[in-house]
Design a protein around this motif. Structure first.
Motif, PDB file in Angstrom:
ATOM      1  N   VAL A  45     -84.412  -3.507 -42.690  1.00 46.98           N
ATOM      2  CA  VAL A  45     -83.015  -3.434 -43.104  1.00 46.98           C
ATOM      3  C   VAL A  45     -82.480  -4.862 -43.106  1.00 46.98           C
ATOM      4  O   VAL A  45     -82.553  -5.552 -42.080  1.00 46.98           O
ATOM      5  CB  VAL A  45     -82.179  -2.570 -42.133  1.00 46.98           C
ATOM      6  CG1 VAL A  45     -80.714  -2.602 -42.514  1.00 46.98           C
ATOM      7  CG2 VAL A  45     -82.711  -1.150 -42.106  1.00 46.98           C
ATOM      8  N   THR A  46     -81.995  -5.312 -44.248  1.00 47.88           N
ATOM      9  CA  THR A  46     -81.442  -6.671 -44.313  1.00 47.88           C
ATOM     10  C   THR A  46     -79.933  -6.598 -44.478  1.00 47.88           C
ATOM     11  O   THR A  46     -79.405  -5.688 -45.107  1.00 47.88           O
ATOM     12  CB  THR A  46     -82.049  -7.477 -45.477  1.00 47.88           C
ATOM     13  OG1 THR A  46     -81.849  -6.772 -46.699  1.00 47.88           O
ATOM     14  CG2 THR A  46     -83.532  -7.710 -45.275  1.00 47.88           C
ATOM     15  N   LEU A  47     -79.274  -7.563 -43.893  1.00 48.48           N
ATOM     16  CA  LEU A  47     -77.824  -7.658 -44.005  1.00 48.48           C
ATOM     17  C   LEU A  47     -77.474  -8.589 -45.161  1.00 48.48           C
ATOM     18  O   LEU A  47     -78.261  -9.459 -45.517  1.00 48.48           O
ATOM     19  CB  LEU A  47     -77.234  -8.213 -42.705  1.00 48.48           C
ATOM     20  CG  LEU A  47     -77.489  -7.384 -41.457  1.00 48.48           C
ATOM     21  CD1 LEU A  47     -76.947  -8.109 -40.224  1.00 48.48           C
ATOM     22  CD2 LEU A  47     -76.863  -6.013 -41.580  1.00 48.48           C
ATOM     23  N   PRO A  48     -76.285  -8.445 -45.737  1.00 43.30           N
ATOM     24  CA  PRO A  48     -75.861  -9.376 -46.781  1.00 43.30           C
ATOM     25  C   PRO A  48     -75.795 -10.800 -46.226  1.00 43.30           C
ATOM     26  O   PRO A  48     -75.644 -11.007 -45.024  1.00 43.30           O
ATOM     27  CB  PRO A  48     -74.470  -8.887 -47.173  1.00 43.30           C
ATOM     28  CG  PRO A  48     -74.322  -7.535 -46.589  1.00 43.30           C
ATOM     29  CD  PRO A  48     -75.295  -7.416 -45.466  1.00 43.30           C
ATOM     30  N   GLN A  49     -75.868 -11.777 -47.130  1.00 43.41           N
ATOM     31  CA  GLN A  49     -75.874 -13.178 -46.719  1.00 43.41           C
ATOM     32  C   GLN A  49     -74.718 -13.556 -45.811  1.00 43.41           C
ATOM     33  O   GLN A  49     -74.874 -14.324 -44.896  1.00 43.41           O
ATOM     34  CB  GLN A  49     -75.834 -14.083 -47.940  1.00 43.41           C
ATOM     35  CG  GLN A  49     -77.189 -14.557 -48.356  1.00 43.41           C
ATOM     36  CD  GLN A  49     -77.081 -15.626 -49.423  1.00 43.41           C
ATOM     37  OE1 GLN A  49     -76.154 -15.648 -50.223  1.00 43.41           O
ATOM     38  NE2 GLN A  49     -78.044 -16.506 -49.452  1.00 43.41           N
ATOM     39  N   ARG A  50     -73.553 -13.050 -46.048  1.00 45.24           N
ATOM     40  CA  ARG A  50     -72.383 -13.464 -45.269  1.00 45.24           C
ATOM     41  C   ARG A  50     -71.976 -12.434 -44.203  1.00 45.24           C
ATOM     42  O   ARG A  50     -70.845 -12.424 -43.735  1.00 45.24           O
ATOM     43  CB  ARG A  50     -71.216 -13.738 -46.202  1.00 45.24           C
ATOM     44  CG  ARG A  50     -71.499 -14.888 -47.141  1.00 45.24           C
ATOM     45  CD  ARG A  50     -70.229 -15.363 -47.801  1.00 45.24           C
ATOM     46  NE  ARG A  50     -70.474 -16.401 -48.767  1.00 45.24           N
ATOM     47  CZ  ARG A  50     -70.572 -17.684 -48.493  1.00 45.24           C
ATOM     48  NH1 ARG A  50     -70.467 -18.094 -47.261  1.00 45.24           N
ATOM     49  NH2 ARG A  50     -70.786 -18.565 -49.436  1.00 45.24           N
ATOM     50  N   ALA A  51     -72.900 -11.602 -43.791  1.00 45.77           N
ATOM     51  CA  ALA A  51     -72.602 -10.597 -42.765  1.00 45.77           C
ATOM     52  C   ALA A  51     -72.360 -11.272 -41.414  1.00 45.77           C
ATOM     53  O   ALA A  51     -72.981 -12.283 -41.086  1.00 45.77           O
ATOM     54  CB  ALA A  51     -73.761  -9.616 -42.643  1.00 45.77           C
ATOM     55  N   LEU A  52     -71.466 -10.703 -40.653  1.00 50.50           N
ATOM     56  CA  LEU A  52     -71.206 -11.177 -39.303  1.00 50.50           C
ATOM     57  C   LEU A  52     -72.273 -10.581 -38.389  1.00 50.50           C
ATOM     58  O   LEU A  52     -72.497  -9.368 -38.378  1.00 50.50           O
ATOM     59  CB  LEU A  52     -69.815 -10.739 -38.843  1.00 50.50           C
ATOM     60  CG  LEU A  52     -69.429 -11.112 -37.418  1.00 50.50           C
ATOM     61  CD1 LEU A  52     -69.383 -12.628 -37.257  1.00 50.50           C
ATOM     62  CD2 LEU A  52     -68.097 -10.501 -37.065  1.00 50.50           C
ATOM     63  N   LEU A  53     -72.929 -11.429 -37.649  1.00 49.29           N
ATOM     64  CA  LEU A  53     -73.997 -10.978 -36.761  1.00 49.29           C
ATOM     65  C   LEU A  53     -73.751 -11.556 -35.373  1.00 49.29           C
ATOM     66  O   LEU A  53     -73.660 -12.771 -35.202  1.00 49.29           O
ATOM     67  CB  LEU A  53     -75.362 -11.450 -37.285  1.00 49.29           C
ATOM     68  CG  LEU A  53     -76.576 -11.082 -36.458  1.00 49.29           C
ATOM     69  CD1 LEU A  53     -76.765  -9.565 -36.419  1.00 49.29           C
ATOM     70  CD2 LEU A  53     -77.813 -11.756 -37.022  1.00 49.29           C
ATOM     71  N   MET A  54     -73.618 -10.685 -34.408  1.00 50.00           N
ATOM     72  CA  MET A  54     -73.435 -11.120 -33.027  1.00 50.00           C
ATOM     73  C   MET A  54     -74.819 -11.329 -32.416  1.00 50.00           C
ATOM     74  O   MET A  54     -75.652 -10.421 -32.453  1.00 50.00           O
ATOM     75  CB  MET A  54     -72.670 -10.061 -32.236  1.00 50.00           C
ATOM     76  CG  MET A  54     -71.307  -9.726 -32.811  1.00 50.00           C
ATOM     77  SD  MET A  54     -70.158 -11.085 -32.771  1.00 50.00           S
ATOM     78  CE  MET A  54     -69.700 -11.038 -31.066  1.00 50.00           C
ATOM     79  N   VAL A  55     -75.054 -12.518 -31.903  1.00 47.81           N
ATOM     80  CA  VAL A  55     -76.346 -12.852 -31.304  1.00 47.81           C
ATOM     81  C   VAL A  55     -76.162 -13.153 -29.817  1.00 47.81           C
ATOM     82  O   VAL A  55     -75.068 -13.495 -29.378  1.00 47.81           O
ATOM     83  CB  VAL A  55     -77.012 -14.051 -32.018  1.00 47.81           C
ATOM     84  CG1 VAL A  55     -77.258 -13.744 -33.486  1.00 47.81           C
ATOM     85  CG2 VAL A  55     -76.196 -15.313 -31.858  1.00 47.81           C
ATOM     86  N   PRO A  56     -77.236 -13.031 -29.038  1.00 47.45           N
ATOM     87  CA  PRO A  56     -77.131 -13.334 -27.611  1.00 47.45           C
ATOM     88  C   PRO A  56     -76.865 -14.826 -27.381  1.00 47.45           C
ATOM     89  O   PRO A  56     -77.177 -15.660 -28.232  1.00 47.45           O
ATOM     90  CB  PRO A  56     -78.506 -12.954 -27.054  1.00 47.45           C
ATOM     91  CG  PRO A  56     -79.227 -12.261 -28.142  1.00 47.45           C
ATOM     92  CD  PRO A  56     -78.551 -12.569 -29.419  1.00 47.45           C
ATOM     93  N   ALA A  57     -76.347 -15.133 -26.228  1.00 49.28           N
ATOM     94  CA  ALA A  57     -76.207 -16.530 -25.834  1.00 49.28           C
ATOM     95  C   ALA A  57     -77.605 -17.151 -25.759  1.00 49.28           C
ATOM     96  O   ALA A  57     -78.584 -16.450 -25.447  1.00 49.28           O
ATOM     97  CB  ALA A  57     -75.509 -16.621 -24.488  1.00 49.28           C
ATOM     98  N   PRO A  58     -77.731 -18.440 -26.029  1.00 47.72           N
ATOM     99  CA  PRO A  58     -79.058 -19.079 -26.034  1.00 47.72           C
ATOM    100  C   PRO A  58     -79.834 -18.946 -24.730  1.00 47.72           C
ATOM    101  O   PRO A  58     -81.054 -18.926 -24.748  1.00 47.72           O
ATOM    102  CB  PRO A  58     -78.740 -20.549 -26.313  1.00 47.72           C
ATOM    103  CG  PRO A  58     -77.427 -20.531 -27.008  1.00 47.72           C
ATOM    104  CD  PRO A  58     -76.675 -19.360 -26.438  1.00 47.72           C
ATOM    105  N   VAL A  59     -79.153 -18.824 -23.609  1.00 50.26           N
ATOM    106  CA  VAL A  59     -79.840 -18.758 -22.312  1.00 50.26           C
ATOM    107  C   VAL A  59     -80.299 -17.352 -21.930  1.00 50.26           C
ATOM    108  O   VAL A  59     -81.017 -17.181 -20.943  1.00 50.26           O
ATOM    109  CB  VAL A  59     -78.955 -19.337 -21.185  1.00 50.26           C
ATOM    110  CG1 VAL A  59     -78.676 -20.808 -21.418  1.00 50.26           C
ATOM    111  CG2 VAL A  59     -77.657 -18.558 -21.062  1.00 50.26           C
TER     112      VAL A  59
END
Length: 107
Positions: A45-59
């Motif tokens: 499943v791919t999201l559109p190019q400008r979709a908002l994606l919440m990602v984890p903090a780097p740590v």
């Protein structure tokens, strides 16, 4: 269990236990042009190019007590993304293993 980082050539991948209808899901960061392809990646499943994606903090590189998303293969830099063909192959393998497992439980 073997790490997914070598399989994805150290591309960034995170897991969320609340993703995909609360069944848990992996999210691989792919090149933006994947969203523009006429033929989607099989089993992905791919999201559109400008979709908002919440990602984890780097740590956050291990599961947390709260069940928040965590990096399975952390983001190393802005240019290093997952190879689309590897993500598609991994999704196909997971789908095949899951269907085999379900078939064994139906006996």
């Amino acid at each position: 269990m073997q790490s997914l980082a070598p399989v994805l050539e150290s591309g960034p991948l995170f897991f969320s236990s609340t993703g995909f209808r609360r069944e848990g899901s992996y999210t691989a960061l792919l090149p933006a042009d994947v969203a523009l392809r006429r033929e989607p990646l099989p089993g992905v499943v791919t999201l559109p190019q400008r979709a908002l994606l919440m990602v984890p903090a780097p740590v956050v590189t291990a599961p947390t007590v709260q069940g928040a998303p965590w990096w399975v293969s952390p983001l190393v830099g802005p240019a290093l993304l997952c190879p689309p063909q590897r993500v598609a192959a991994l999704a196909a393998l997971g789908r095949d293993l899951r269907s085999q497992s379900k078939g064994r439980h139906d006996d």
